[in-house]
Motif scaffolding. Structure first.
Motif, PDB file in Angstrom:
ATOM      1  N   PHE A   2       0.846  -1.173   0.000  1.00 44.74           N
ATOM      2  CA  PHE A   2       0.000   0.000   0.000  1.00 44.74           C
ATOM      3  C   PHE A   2       0.894   1.241   0.000  1.00 44.74           C
ATOM      4  CE2 PHE A   2      -2.435  -3.299   2.164  1.00 44.74           C
ATOM      5  CZ  PHE A   2      -3.588  -3.306   1.396  1.00 44.74           C
ATOM      6  N   PRO A   3       1.260   1.792  -1.181  1.00 48.78           N
ATOM      7  CA  PRO A   3       2.120   2.980  -1.223  1.00 48.78           C
ATOM      8  C   PRO A   3       1.460   4.147  -0.517  1.00 48.78           C
ATOM      9  CG  PRO A   3       1.113   2.561  -3.363  1.00 48.78           C
ATOM     10  CD  PRO A   3       0.825   1.360  -2.508  1.00 48.78           C
ATOM     11  N   GLN A   4       2.240   4.843   0.308  1.00 46.16           N
ATOM     12  CA  GLN A   4       1.684   5.892   1.141  1.00 46.16           C
ATOM     13  C   GLN A   4       2.491   7.171   1.031  1.00 46.16           C
ATOM     14  OE1 GLN A   4      -1.254   5.411   3.677  1.00 46.16           O
ATOM     15  NE2 GLN A   4      -1.356   4.460   1.682  1.00 46.16           N
ATOM     16  N   GLU A  82     -12.505  -7.233  18.546  1.00 48.70           N
ATOM     17  CA  GLU A  82     -11.999  -5.883  18.268  1.00 48.70           C
ATOM     18  C   GLU A  82     -10.650  -5.915  17.564  1.00 48.70           C
ATOM     19  OE1 GLU A  82     -10.073  -4.172  22.250  1.00 48.70           O
ATOM     20  OE2 GLU A  82     -11.942  -5.238  22.632  1.00 48.70           O
ATOM     21  N   TYR A  83      -9.891  -7.013  17.748  1.00 44.10           N
ATOM     22  CA  TYR A  83      -8.566  -7.095  17.129  1.00 44.10           C
ATOM     23  C   TYR A  83      -8.643  -7.534  15.665  1.00 44.10           C
ATOM     24  CZ  TYR A  83      -6.824  -6.631  21.874  1.00 44.10           C
ATOM     25  OH  TYR A  83      -6.557  -6.163  23.140  1.00 44.10           O
ATOM     26  N   ALA A  84      -9.817  -7.938  15.217  1.00 38.97           N
ATOM     27  CA  ALA A  84      -9.956  -8.370  13.825  1.00 38.97           C
ATOM     28  C   ALA A  84      -9.881  -7.200  12.854  1.00 38.97           C
ATOM     29  CB  ALA A  84     -11.278  -9.113  13.634  1.00 38.97           C
ATOM     30  N   MET A  85     -10.235  -5.990  13.310  1.00 36.62           N
ATOM     31  CA  MET A  85     -10.282  -4.849  12.405  1.00 36.62           C
ATOM     32  C   MET A  85      -8.940  -4.585  11.744  1.00 36.62           C
ATOM     33  SD  MET A  85     -13.394  -4.015  12.454  1.00 36.62           S
ATOM     34  CE  MET A  85     -13.367  -2.450  11.591  1.00 36.62           C
ATOM     35  N   ASN A  86      -7.844  -4.757  12.496  1.00 32.07           N
ATOM     36  CA  ASN A  86      -6.531  -4.506  11.939  1.00 32.07           C
ATOM     37  C   ASN A  86      -6.189  -5.500  10.840  1.00 32.07           C
ATOM     38  OD1 ASN A  86      -3.391  -4.983  11.964  1.00 32.07           O
ATOM     39  ND2 ASN A  86      -3.697  -2.937  12.803  1.00 32.07           N
ATOM     40  N   SER A  87      -6.716  -6.711  10.954  1.00 28.37           N
ATOM     41  CA  SER A  87      -6.451  -7.735   9.944  1.00 28.37           C
ATOM     42  C   SER A  87      -7.269  -7.504   8.685  1.00 28.37           C
ATOM     43  CB  SER A  87      -6.761  -9.128  10.500  1.00 28.37           C
ATOM     44  OG  SER A  87      -5.969  -9.405  11.646  1.00 28.37           O
ATOM     45  N   ILE A  88      -8.418  -6.858   8.834  1.00 28.64           N
ATOM     46  CA  ILE A  88      -9.337  -6.676   7.710  1.00 28.64           C
ATOM     47  C   ILE A  88      -9.105  -5.351   6.991  1.00 28.64           C
ATOM     48  CG2 ILE A  88     -11.779  -6.465   7.082  1.00 28.64           C
ATOM     49  CD1 ILE A  88     -12.401  -8.229   9.514  1.00 28.64           C
ATOM     50  N   LEU A  89      -8.826  -4.288   7.752  1.00 33.01           N
ATOM     51  CA  LEU A  89      -8.752  -2.939   7.192  1.00 33.01           C
ATOM     52  C   LEU A  89      -7.373  -2.329   7.394  1.00 33.01           C
ATOM     53  CD1 LEU A  89     -12.151  -1.628   8.604  1.00 33.01           C
ATOM     54  CD2 LEU A  89     -11.738  -2.519   6.311  1.00 33.01           C
ATOM     55  N   VAL A  90      -7.058  -1.320   6.565  1.00 39.18           N
ATOM     56  CA  VAL A  90      -5.784  -0.606   6.676  1.00 39.18           C
ATOM     57  C   VAL A  90      -6.029   0.870   6.375  1.00 39.18           C
ATOM     58  CG1 VAL A  90      -5.178  -1.092   4.264  1.00 39.18           C
ATOM     59  CG2 VAL A  90      -3.381  -0.519   5.906  1.00 39.18           C
ATOM     60  N   PRO A  91      -5.450   1.803   7.154  1.00 37.37           N
ATOM     61  CA  PRO A  91      -5.594   3.236   6.852  1.00 37.37           C
ATOM     62  C   PRO A  91      -4.754   3.611   5.632  1.00 37.37           C
ATOM     63  CG  PRO A  91      -4.922   2.857   9.147  1.00 37.37           C
ATOM     64  CD  PRO A  91      -4.724   1.580   8.401  1.00 37.37           C
ATOM     65  N   LEU A  92      -5.349   4.373   4.722  1.00 32.50           N
ATOM     66  CA  LEU A  92      -4.650   4.831   3.529  1.00 32.50           C
ATOM     67  C   LEU A  92      -4.863   6.320   3.346  1.00 32.50           C
ATOM     68  CD1 LEU A  92      -5.474   2.022   0.922  1.00 32.50           C
ATOM     69  CD2 LEU A  92      -3.421   2.256   2.317  1.00 32.50           C
ATOM     70  N   LYS A 119      -6.864  13.144   2.624  1.00 32.44           N
ATOM     71  CA  LYS A 119      -7.698  12.623   3.694  1.00 32.44           C
ATOM     72  C   LYS A 119      -7.290  11.189   3.965  1.00 32.44           C
ATOM     73  CE  LYS A 119     -11.666  11.144   0.899  1.00 32.44           C
ATOM     74  NZ  LYS A 119     -13.135  11.249   0.761  1.00 32.44           N
ATOM     75  N   VAL A 120      -7.563  10.734   5.164  1.00 39.22           N
ATOM     76  CA  VAL A 120      -7.206   9.386   5.574  1.00 39.22           C
ATOM     77  C   VAL A 120      -8.485   8.602   5.803  1.00 39.22           C
ATOM     78  CG1 VAL A 120      -5.931   7.982   7.226  1.00 39.22           C
ATOM     79  CG2 VAL A 120      -5.140  10.296   6.692  1.00 39.22           C
ATOM     80  N   LYS A 121      -8.601   7.463   5.116  1.00 38.74           N
ATOM     81  CA  LYS A 121      -9.736   6.572   5.304  1.00 38.74           C
ATOM     82  C   LYS A 121      -9.200   5.158   5.454  1.00 38.74           C
ATOM     83  CE  LYS A 121     -13.519   7.027   2.992  1.00 38.74           C
ATOM     84  NZ  LYS A 121     -14.507   7.097   1.890  1.00 38.74           N
ATOM     85  N   VAL A 122     -10.041   4.266   5.949  1.00 44.72           N
ATOM     86  CA  VAL A 122      -9.633   2.871   6.037  1.00 44.72           C
ATOM     87  C   VAL A 122     -10.221   2.101   4.853  1.00 44.72           C
ATOM     88  CG1 VAL A 122      -9.276   2.796   8.516  1.00 44.72           C
ATOM     89  CG2 VAL A 122     -11.555   2.389   7.611  1.00 44.72           C
ATOM     90  N   TYR A 123      -9.437   1.192   4.335  1.00 43.10           N
ATOM     91  CA  TYR A 123      -9.835   0.385   3.192  1.00 43.10           C
ATOM     92  C   TYR A 123      -9.556  -1.085   3.492  1.00 43.10           C
ATOM     93  CZ  TYR A 123     -10.125   4.720   0.501  1.00 43.10           C
ATOM     94  OH  TYR A 123     -10.458   5.965   0.053  1.00 43.10           O
ATOM     95  N   PRO A 127      -9.933  -6.417  -0.920  1.00 41.20           N
ATOM     96  CA  PRO A 127     -11.263  -5.933  -1.309  1.00 41.20           C
ATOM     97  C   PRO A 127     -12.143  -7.030  -1.901  1.00 41.20           C
ATOM     98  CG  PRO A 127      -9.529  -4.458  -2.094  1.00 41.20           C
ATOM     99  CD  PRO A 127      -8.859  -5.690  -1.585  1.00 41.20           C
ATOM    100  N   LEU A 128     -13.438  -6.955  -1.588  1.00 42.00           N
ATOM    101  CA  LEU A 128     -14.395  -7.908  -2.133  1.00 42.00           C
ATOM    102  C   LEU A 128     -14.436  -7.850  -3.659  1.00 42.00           C
ATOM    103  CD1 LEU A 128     -17.496  -7.610   0.235  1.00 42.00           C
ATOM    104  CD2 LEU A 128     -15.979  -9.565  -0.017  1.00 42.00           C
TER     105      LEU A 128
END
Length: 205
Positions: A2-4, A82-92, A119-123, A127-128
């Protein structure tokens, strides 16, 4: 993967990104603050989250019950989901051409880059759109996607993705519920119920 480009991004989003990658959660803060402080934090979140909502959950009793529920599931027993969110999503970090675009979970950073704003959002990390049709290839059951008009998951690319899934043989529909964010069953329970009923009717055909 994920290039940032985090240059000119504010301190708060940077701190939130650091906490995210350290697998720190809001629930940890609630537990750290204890019964009094943690309950006040949850109460403030619920009040802000339901500010533009209608229905039973926005009533004083509804807010009290939701606050109690969120506080208890955050503090009772060992932490898990609550710890699953980090595995599913990433801030970009993304560049937003529209200065008046709605903020994501971390908000719009007020630094102008020529005529654009960061802006910073989580993705989703996976992706589905990339694997959903493959996972359901050969299945005949219908799939209904429902999201709010103010949902942070709402994206202009959704119609194109749905058309691609249909081309792959999926029976899929996508519908937007008005006056609703990500938790559309709270923001617009009636509209959400109507969409679910419509999907069920579709499945019967």
């Amino acid at each position: 993967a994920f290039p940032q480009d985090w240059t000119n991004v504010g301190v708060l989003p940077r701190l939130m990104n650091l906490a995210w990658h350290c697998n720190m959660t809001p629930q940890q803060l609630v537990r750290f603050l204890g019964p009094a402080g943690g309950r006040r934090l949850v109460d403030a979140y619920v009040a802000a989250r339901l500010k533009n909502s209608a229905g039973a959950c926005a009533s004083p009793l509804g807010k009290e019950l939701l606050t109690r529920y969120l506080y208890l599931i955050s503090t009772m027993g060992p932490a898990s989901g609550e710890y699953a969110m980090n595995s599913i999503l990433v801030p970009l970090v993304t560049r937003c051409e529209n200065q008046d675009a709605p903020p994501g979970p971390f908000g719009i950073v007020k630094t102008r880059l020529s005529d654009r704003t960061k802006k910073v959002k989580v993705y989703a990390r996976e992706p589905l759109a990339d694997g959903f049709s493959k996972a359901l290839r050969g299945e005949s059951f219908p799939v209904g996607l429902v999201y709010g008009d103010r949902d942070w998951l709402n994206d202009p690319k959704i119609p194109r993705i749905v058309e691609r899934w249909r081309a792959d043989g999926m029976h899929v529909t996508a519908s937007e519920v008005g006056n609703a964010g990500h938790h559309l069953y709270l923001d617009n329970a009636e509209g959400f119920g109507q969409e679910i009923a419509s999907i069920i009717e579709m499945a019967k055909r």
